[in-house]
Design an enzyme around this catalytic site. Structure first.
Site, short mmCIF file in Angstrom:
data_model
loop_
_atom_site.label_atom_id
_atom_site.label_comp_id
_atom_site.label_asym_id
_atom_site.label_seq_id
_atom_site.Cartn_x
_atom_site.Cartn_y
_atom_site.Cartn_z
N ASP A 76 0.82 -1.21 0.00
CA ASP A 76 0.00 0.00 0.00
C ASP A 76 0.86 1.26 0.00
O ASP A 76 1.91 1.32 0.64
CB ASP A 76 -0.89 -0.01 1.25
CG ASP A 76 -1.77 1.21 1.37
OD1 ASP A 76 -2.68 1.36 0.56
OD2 ASP A 76 -1.51 2.02 2.28
N GLU B 296 1.22 -0.48 -5.13
CA GLU B 296 0.27 0.60 -5.40
C GLU B 296 1.11 1.87 -5.54
O GLU B 296 1.47 2.50 -4.55
CB GLU B 296 -0.74 0.75 -4.26
CG GLU B 296 -1.79 1.80 -4.58
CD GLU B 296 -2.43 2.43 -3.36
OE1 GLU B 296 -3.52 3.00 -3.50
OE2 GLU B 296 -1.85 2.35 -2.27
#
Length: 737
Positions: free
Chosen positions: A410, A463
């Site tokens: 993330d 990401e």
């Protein structure tokens, strides 16, 4: 029974005072057994005892005398070697109670382990830090207990407190192991299932209870204790793991269903999900599930992105072995498991990682580098070897202990740039004067290189929303070493296009073609994730304009376009049946929609697309290679239509798998629409998304004869009907599905 003559030791009063005031950093220097010129001295802490004696391994007994403040000691002059022993204590009940002594044991982690940790190179850190059930043999019988080890380099003292000592913050001080910053203690008779915390005293004398950073199981918030645990699980996924190790997932099919476990079907446990979610995903034909963070977190609406315990699967849904069972069942049913991982920031809760030893430890002390302004959380100090080790080992932990098949990392962009979400003057340049976070780059490279080395067949996914070069390039070539990168540019452009009224889409045609300008610069995943269906953005269905029928038709066409586009695909739960309302973490998906034919047919479309996708190499073998894609017509803006070919390996003129795709995002049916194809003969329609409207005819199964009049720079062509807001897939007739 022989009682060895003893003498009362002249105890070090200052050491006893420091101990009872919880200020003694080396309790083993005071307590336990010590061999000296005068014999063997045994010292123990037994407050309010009436008498204490030690039963030695040679069968003799040593009486201990009360020094003061609950500390008992005795020296046996005739004993010339250290012994296995037990303490026999009598309190006011008049009964003699036998117990082992935590302070007679050697450290449970050695110098090499500590050295590797301090160097930032211990790849199995979870095996030495945290709590571990241990068993030892000895002359007086087997010993069962739990060892505790924690890193707190600037703490004055650390005590372990829990169910085993009535949550007393004094009775079990830990010893500091040299200059490693690690504190350690083995407690006999402590056992699996007991709760514990560390009482950490800082340099100012403040005592704060913290959960164990390395805990592998914890209580559910608002409770804050770690739980002693060990695995008793026997894996049954040998076939899966063997096949995984011999495969290259980057060139294989990857159709991913992203799930928030707490709201897929609210109230489900890991064991429930191991039946219902597994069966659902298997039936739909997805190759992987990706789970929003399962690492323990106190605040449910954070969806797991504000982590407090990186090594503990959340106890909300069951035990760590229950989670192992869930992963195992996924694997036994042919489904890979990808976990969201959040190394970019962590929760601020004072009982967790924050200021763990009284000062910034896991977080950077300078808020310009240690505070995440966008998310209101702490940023790891990756310049510390031990902190980097904590994260690198954590990534490996999920592969090793839970057989994860991938990690989706993330917020990588927030890690890579020192000025991320900061104004001028709010950030500190790197040593070269730039804005790149060199320490984060090193950590991510280490995670990726180590994970791919240790666990063949896994994937790591970034990401990352910027133009950082080489996210999926190997570390040997200076890249970050990820296997895949989320294609955020494709996602933003595609959803922006989707939101246009069909009569205006011709003016935004390049929004859909631009992604092919860079589609092969990285290994991409096409994400329609949870972030796109929350916080007022509406569901995927509602992003399209028009009537409900038009919205459903647009969604069906878009999903088929996405499945056929270069790159692996990911959709968030609910998109597969056209969830109508925006996702909310506090309730289940709108499963009742599957009772409505229009929504059930979207579900059926996804199932059929996955079956076609998995069986046709043209749709995934060259996702990361320009050889797998060719435009037929990228410029038909007037018709809001896109057409292209997908190829697998082989001779394009004869035996290479190939699929022709036509996507019509206009409000008009194109009949006929001429499409160039690379081969003559018969072409079969294998998918027509218009046919998934209830009671609508479908051209799926229709066989078309290619003529030899060249079109779209191809030697042959077919005429196909492409209904409004639909996608059509065609393959040569001799290619089966």
């Amino acid at each position: 029974m022989t009682t060895v003559p003893t003498t009362g030791q002249v105890a070090d009063e200052s050491a006893i005072r420091a101990f009872v005031e919880a200020r003694h950093a080396q309790p083993h220097d005071l307590l336990g057994q010590h061999l000296g010129p005068g014999g063997l001295t045994i010292t123990a802490y037994r407050p309010m005892a009436r008498s204490v004696r030690a039963h030695l391994g040679d069968g003799s007994f040593v009486n201990l005398h009360h020094a003061h403040d609950g500390v008992w000691t005795g020296t046996a002059g005739s004993v010339t070697a250290t012994q296995d022993y037990r303490l026999l204590t009598t309190w006011d009940d008049g009964v003699e109670h036998e117990a082992d002594d935590p302070y007679r044991f050697a450290p449970t982690l050695g110098e090499i382990d500590r050295h590797l940790f301090n160097e930032g190179r211990h790849e199995k850190l979870w095996t030495i830090l945290g709590s571990h059930v241990r068993r030892y043999g000895g002359p007086l019988g087997d010993v069962h207990g739990v060892s505790f080890a924690v890193w707190a380099p600037r703490a004055k003292t650390v005590h372990v407190t829990g169910d085993f000592n009535g949550w007393d913050k004094v009775s079990h001080p830990m010893r500091r192991l040299g200059e490693s910053g690690v504190w350690e203690l083995f407690i006999p008779d402590a056992s699996e299932g007991m709760n514990y915390q560390y009482a950490v005293r800082d340099e100012a004398g403040h005592l704060v209870l913290h959960t164990d950073p390395m805990a592998q199981r914890t209580e559910v918030a608002p409770q804050q204790a770690a739980i002693v645990t060990e695995s008793h699980y026997t894996w049954g996924d040998d076939d899966w793991m063997g096949q995984r190790a011999s495969a290259n997932p980057h060139d294989g099919p990857m159709s991913t269903y992203e799930v928030h476990l707490g709201s897929w079907r609210q109230g489900s446990s890991y064991r429930d999900l191991a039946e219902h979610l597994v069966n659902y995903v298997k039936d739909l034909g997805f190759t992987h599930v990706e789970l929003l963070p399962v690492m323990e977190h106190p605040f449910v609406p954070s969806w797991g992105y504000h982590v407090t315990n990186y090594y503990a699967p959340t106890s909300r849904f069951g035990s760590p072995d229950d989670f192992r069972y869930f992963v195992d069942r996924m694997h036994q049913n042919g489904i890979g498991v990808i976990l969201d991982w959040v190394p970019g920031h962590f929760a601020t809760d004072p009982w967790a990682l924050a200021k763990f030893d009284g000062q910034a430890l896991y977080e950077h002390a300078d808020p310009r580098k240690g505070w995440h302004q966008e998310w209101g959380s702490f940023i790891f100090d990756l310049g510390r070897n031990e902190v980097r080790n904590f994260l690198v080992a954590n990534a490996l932990y999920w592969f090793e202990e839970f057989h994860a098949d991938g990690l989706r990392v993330d917020g990588v962009a927030s890690m890579l740039y020192l000025d991320y979400s900061r104004k001028p003057g709010e950030w500190v340049p790197n040593s070269y004067g730039g804005r790149e976070n060199l320490e984060a780059v090193q950590m991510l490279q280490e995670v990726n290189a180590t994970a791919y080395r240790r666990y063949p067949g896994i994937v790591t996914i970034a990401e990352e929303s910027t133009s950082w070069s080489g996210v999926t390039a190997t570390t040997t070539k200076g890249g970050l070493g990820f296997g895949f990168k989320w294609n955020m540019g494709w996602m933003n452009d595609a959803l922006r296009y989707l939101g246009q009224d069909p009569i205006y889409r011709q003016y935004h045609h390049n929004s859909m073609t631009f992604a092919l300008m860079y589609a092969f610069t990285e290994n991409f995943v096409l994400p329609i994730s949870h972030d796109e269906v929350v916080h007022g953005k509406g569901s995927l269905l509602r992003k399209a304009p028009g009537t409900r029928d038009e919205q459903l038709a647009t969604l069906r066409a878009f999903l088929a376009y996405m499945w056929s586009h270069p790159g692996k695909q990911l959709i968030f739960m609910g998109c597969e049946f056209a969830q109508e309302s925006e996702w909310a973490d506090g309730r289940s998906l709108d499963w009742w929609l599957l009772d409505q034919p229009a929504h059930y047919r979207v579900h059926a479309l996804v199932k059929d697309m996955n079956a076609i996708y998995r069986s046709n190499r043209a749709m995934w073998e060259f996702d990361n290679d320009p050889a797998g894609f060719r435009w037929l017509n990228a410029d038909d803006a007037a018709h809001d239509t896109f057409s292209y070919l997908r190829y697998g390996s082989g001779d394009r003129a004869s035996d290479a798998p190939v699929m022709a795709v036509v996507v019509n995002f206009s409000g008009q049916t194109h009949q006929p629409y001429r499409v160039g194809v690379p081969r003559g003969g018969r072409w079969r329609v294998v998918l027509d998304t218009a046919g998934y409207r209830p009671d609508s005819p479908s051209s799926a199964g229709l066989v078309l004869q290619a003529d030899s009049q060249s079109w779209d720079n191809q030697p042959y062509a077919v005429n196909v009907t492409v209904p409004a807001l639909s996608s059509v897939w065609l393959v040569p007739e001799d290619e089966g599905t």
